[in-house]
Design an enzyme around this catalytic site. Structure first.
Site, PDB file in Angstrom:
ATOM      1  N   LYS A 162      13.681  57.047-103.583  1.00  0.00           N
ATOM      2  CA  LYS A 162      14.159  56.011-102.663  1.00  0.00           C
ATOM      3  C   LYS A 162      13.083  55.850-101.591  1.00  0.00           C
ATOM      4  CE  LYS A 162      18.302  54.928 -99.912  1.00  0.00           C
ATOM      5  NZ  LYS A 162      19.605  55.440 -99.442  1.00  0.00           N
ATOM      6  N   SER A 210      23.368  52.335-100.751  1.00  0.00           N
ATOM      7  CA  SER A 210      22.079  51.773-100.421  1.00  0.00           C
ATOM      8  C   SER A 210      20.946  52.167-101.372  1.00  0.00           C
ATOM      9  CB  SER A 210      21.692  52.188 -98.996  1.00  0.00           C
ATOM     10  OG  SER A 210      21.514  53.586 -98.907  1.00  0.00           O
ATOM     11  N   SER A 238      25.811  56.265-100.761  1.00  0.00           N
ATOM     12  CA  SER A 238      24.609  55.556-101.199  1.00  0.00           C
ATOM     13  C   SER A 238      24.015  56.029-102.523  1.00  0.00           C
ATOM     14  CB  SER A 238      23.531  55.628-100.112  1.00  0.00           C
ATOM     15  OG  SER A 238      23.927  54.835 -99.023  1.00  0.00           O
TER      16      SER A 238
END
Lengths: 432, 464
Positions: free
Chosen positions: B72, B147, B171
């Site tokens: 990420k 996310s 997330s």
């Protein structure tokens, strides 16, 4: 109208731990050979970096708390204090809000007791430097100081006079130095002072206070109290109440200048720092720290005096940890020499950074031996000088004792400058 | 595809020379070239030649030798910029590596790109990204989830062997379910957060995405453990999660709370979770009714604590450093900063923040009580299927409600495994959530592994 001064102090002290408060960077902002040398992601506040508290700094703060009779918190924590300033790279300072390491405590002065509110630990900010580079005024940031451990000592409004303030602050500094936790170098900002000042007529705490910042000496602290006393008296005499505000001390003109009023006081939005788990301080840990508790200045002076050192010499020795170590060793090696060694130290006659106590005592011993043999050699010289100057001897005996100096000089001259003046003086007195 | 294979199969193939890691890396880059820009999956891709050169320097006996992975973009890396999907950090190259990245690198895995996300972790859709809205590989007209949407989609589309996400309020879990992959939110403290750009520090966790629970076990073993750079990392010993997979008992007590299957939950998702439970019962586990009256209060507490912390964590992007000014924050980030700043203001702290902390304590106690009756709690993952792109971006409240099943777990710091559990009639994947006591990752992964041994949902990948 006469008023009574009421003052509380806030004192920031940079601890001299090896590493910084929340990272492993070297803690030595004053001796760094160049700016931004001792930095890392943590003290630069880079994305993703996390603080890990310095155990030594926590212990040093607790140590001061123990020395000042504070209550040591069983549970303590670090909080974030938010404000915007270029020298604060995270946008917040890690400090302690409602659970400081040390609660209460006191320090006695000859004017009375100064109670402490708390002692807590936080991180110092970076340092801004306003400079001109290539003809342009710029502000530069040096992060060597960023996240250096900073202890804050807050007192109750117990300080009643500039003299009391000075004695308290000096006493506090001496204790911190004696504990070996900070150098308290005021000129470099290693110890920084703030005063909260108000005046009262009847001893009760009034509803306003004036905060004075930027004070970097005990004298300036006392001066700011004098100045504020005068300034606030004049306002109160007119039937008005001084504004609640922050003022800055200007040492050049010896006055204080308004900086910030209550209306624009900051809201720091304190909340517990989620990156640092709460500290559990159990009694076992406190006992371990207690073992580091050295003797405090008053006790040290008493001990030195009872060992035979004069009080004035003891006070000088107290200021220098190396002198103190030296005299302590002398005391162990040869208690009889403590008085002389104390005086020699106080009079800077010993290069105690170069010479060991053993070597000093050895040299002293051979000197004494020389003197004994010298005494027998000096005696005839003394008699000779007196015999050569019968008129002067008569004048001395008639009360003109100042002539003694002439005799001393004459004897020493005859030895080719090798005689000890004190020994010569004693011998002269004996023979006069 | 080689990248359909499990991590164990790949590693075994590398060892006996039946698979060439170069081919796997080539395959990953092939997928990236084909789909990343279309789906806005990755923000930055590493130069392929650099990756292949790096491979040559690696010792083939390393535990994750040659495995290409995606991080990420919230993780600090010295090889690629770290934007956290915000233009504020558009050019930011970190001078240090996040601990998770360092550990993976040292284990022989190779970073090949950084995944898209909601900027700063603010969102559950990857729509709030300054690098294009993340699109769902199962239906590119819909959101990918978030996310950590980019890393999840990268695993689903076989751009990597595994990926690392970050889970604060769901997330990792939400995009795992919407991409038909496995994702693990670890116990708070299990994996070091050092180098993870902070969203809400008291709930941020670093966890893996993979095709199977078994894959997650292999990665977790490498990334878990204490870290001197993270004061909140846990000292607990790291078990060999891979070895423990097969040791999981088949007589676990699975807790199901009827309150969690109420209003707002898509009926098909609800049915799917029930089917999942039946499957576990078939495997020999015991289903137990428990009570978890936490849904409403946990969302409220989360949306006080997370914005408060983020308002503090983002204070450092003050326009003085990093080269860009604050007007580049997205609407969603500005909203959270404003709300958090308000909640921490003097006079409001007690009314909001302190109260939220009390709710947090209450939740911990409620779950403790539930865990006295059962070993694992089964929850739906998302109450709804992925919305159409842009549908909810202007409806922040609806977005918050979608976190219903995630926020309680975040607040109590428990681990949670999300695995594929079937498909909706609209053809999109559904996932369930298995929640355990703190540090029960072995048990959760073992249970997930048992399920994946007898089902094939997790083997499906999107037809692009």
């Amino acid at each position: 109208m006469t008023y009574q001064l009421i003052c509380g102090a806030e004192i920031h002290v940079e601890l001299k731990t090896k590493s910084k408060m929340f990272c492993g960077c070297q803690n030595d902002p004053f001796h760094a050979p160049k700016p931004n040398l001792y930095t890392c992601p943590v003290c630069l506040g880079l994305p993703g970096a996390l603080p890990v508290p310095n155990q030594k700094a926590i212990e040093d703060t607790i140590l001061l708390g123990l020395a000042l009779h504070s209550q040591i918190a069983k549970v303590s924590k670090f909080d974030r204090k938010h404000y915007f300033y270029p020298d604060l790279p995270k946008g917040y300072q890690i400090s302690q809000y409602d659970q400081p390491l040390c609660i209460g405590g006191y320090l006695d002065t000859s004017f009375g007791r100064v109670n402490l509110t708390r002692i807590h630990l936080e991180e110092d900010t970076a340092k801004l430097q306003h400079a001109t580079v290539n003809g342009q005024s710029v502000s530069l940031i040096d992060f060597n100081r960023s996240s250096v451990p900073l202890m804050e000592i807050v007192t109750e409004p117990d300080i009643k006079s500039p003299e009391m303030a000075k004695e308290f602050l000096k006493g506090l500094r001496d204790i911190i130095r004696a504990l070996g936790i900070a150098d308290c170098d005021m000129e470099k900002g290693g110890m920084r002072l703030e005063a909260n000042i108000s005046l009262t007529k009847d001893g009760t705490l009034p509803h306003y206070k004036v905060e004075v910042k930027n004070i970097n000496s005990f004298r300036f602290f006392a001066n700011s109290l004098d100045y504020e006393f005068q300034r606030q008296s004049e306002i109160l005499d007119k039937g008005e109440i001084p504004a609640q505000e922050t003022r800055g001390y200007r040492s050049t003109s010896n006055l204080t200048v308004s900086q910030r009023t209550k209306e624009d006081a900051a809201d720091y939005r304190y909340f517990p720092d989620p990156d640092i788990p709460p500290l559990i301080i159990d009694s076992a840990w406190v006992s371990t720290i207690q073992q580091r508790l050295r003797k405090l200045p008053n006790q040290i002076i008493t001990d030195l005096v009872s060992a035979g050192i004069t009080e004035s010499a003891a006070k000088i020795i107290l200021q220098d940890p190396d002198m103190l170590t030296f005299i302590t060793q002398v005391k162990i090696l040869d208690p009889k020499s403590v008085r002389t060694a104390g005086n020699d130290l106080a009079n800077k006659k010993i290069d105690y950074h170069q010479i060991t106590p053993e070597a000093y005592l050895e040299a002293k011993k051979s000197n004494v031996q020389n003197q004994i043999s010298a005494n027998s050699q000096l005696e005839p010289l003394v008699r000779q000088v007196l015999a050569d100057n019968p008129e002067l001897v008569a004048q001395y005996r008639a009360g003109k004792t100042g002539i003694l100096g002439f005799f001393v000089g004459a004897v020493i001259k005859n030895t080719g400058g090798k005689a000890d003046p004190r020994t010569v003086t004693e011998l002269l007195k004996k023979n006069l | 595809m080689l990248l359909d294979k499990s991590i164990l199969e790949l590693l075994t193939g590398y060892k006996n020379k039946s698979i060439d890691p170069v081919d796997v890396i080539n395959e990953a880059y092939g997928q990236i070239d084909k789909y990343s820009s279309k789906l806005n999956t990755l923000i930055t891709v590493r130069d392929k030649q650099e990756v292949l050169d790096f491979l040559k320097t690696l010792d083939s006996s390393l535990p994750l030798y040659g495995l290409p992975y995606i991080l990420k973009d919230s993780y600090a890396t010295t090889e690629l910029r770290t934007t956290c999907a915000s233009k504020i950090l558009d050019n930011y190259l970190s001078p240090y590596d996040a601990t998770v990245h360092k550990k993976l690198k040292e284990a022989g895995a190779i970073l090949i790109g950084k995944g898209n996300q909601d900027a700063w972790g603010h969102g559950a859709s990857t729509e709030n990204s300054d690098y294009g809205m993340g699109k769902n590989p199962w239906d590119p007209t819909r959101v990918v989830g978030g996310s950590s949407g980019g890393p999840a989609a990268a695993v689903a589309t076989r751009m990597c062997a595994f990926a690392i996400g970050e889970d604060t309020g769901g997330s990792i879990r939400n995009p795992a379910a919407w991409n038909n992959i496995s994702g693990l939110r670890v116990t708070y403290g299990r994996v070091s957060r050092y180098g993870c750009v902070a969203y809400a520090s008291s709930m941020d966790t670093v966890g893996p995405f993979g095709k199977t629970a078994a894959d997650l076990a292999i990665i977790l073993k490498v990334i878990a453990g204490p870290d001197v750079y993270d004061g909140t990392s846990a000292p607990h010993e790291v078990p060999d999660y891979n070895l423990e997979l097969t040791k999981t008992p088949n007589k676990l007590k699975i807790g199901i709370a009827p309150e969690m299957f109420g209003a707002g939950l898509d009926q098909e998702i609800s049915n799917n979770a029930q089917d999942f439970a039946s499957k576990l019962a078939e495997l020999g586990h015991q289903l137990i009714d428990i009570s978890l009256p936490v849904a409403e209060i946990s969302d409220a507490a989360y949306y006080i604590l997370a914005p408060s912390e983020t308002s503090s964590n983002l204070g450092r992007y003050d326009g003085i450093r990093y080269g860009n000014t604050r007007d580049l924050f997205t609407q969603e980030s500005m909203r959270r900063i404003m709300v958090g700043t308000y909640e921490l203001s003097s006079g409001y702290y007690d009314a909001f923040y302190r109260k939220a902390l009390k709710i947090r304590t209450l939740l911990i106690k409620t779950f403790q009580k539930a865990f006295e009756q059962c070993d694992v709690i089964l929850l739906p993952e998302n109450p709804i299927m992925p919305p159409k792109l842009g549908d909810l971006i202007s409806d922040p409240l609806a977005n918050m409600l979608a976190d219903l099943y995630n926020t309680p777990v975040s607040l109590i710091g428990s681990p949670s495994l999300v695995i594929p559990s079937g498909f909706h009639k609209n053809g999109l994947p559904i996932g369930v959530q298995l929640v355990g006591k703190k540090f029960s990752e072995s048990l959760l992964l073992g249970l997930g592994h048992q399920y994946q041994q007898v089902t094939e949902w997790h083997t499906r990948s999107p037809q692009l």
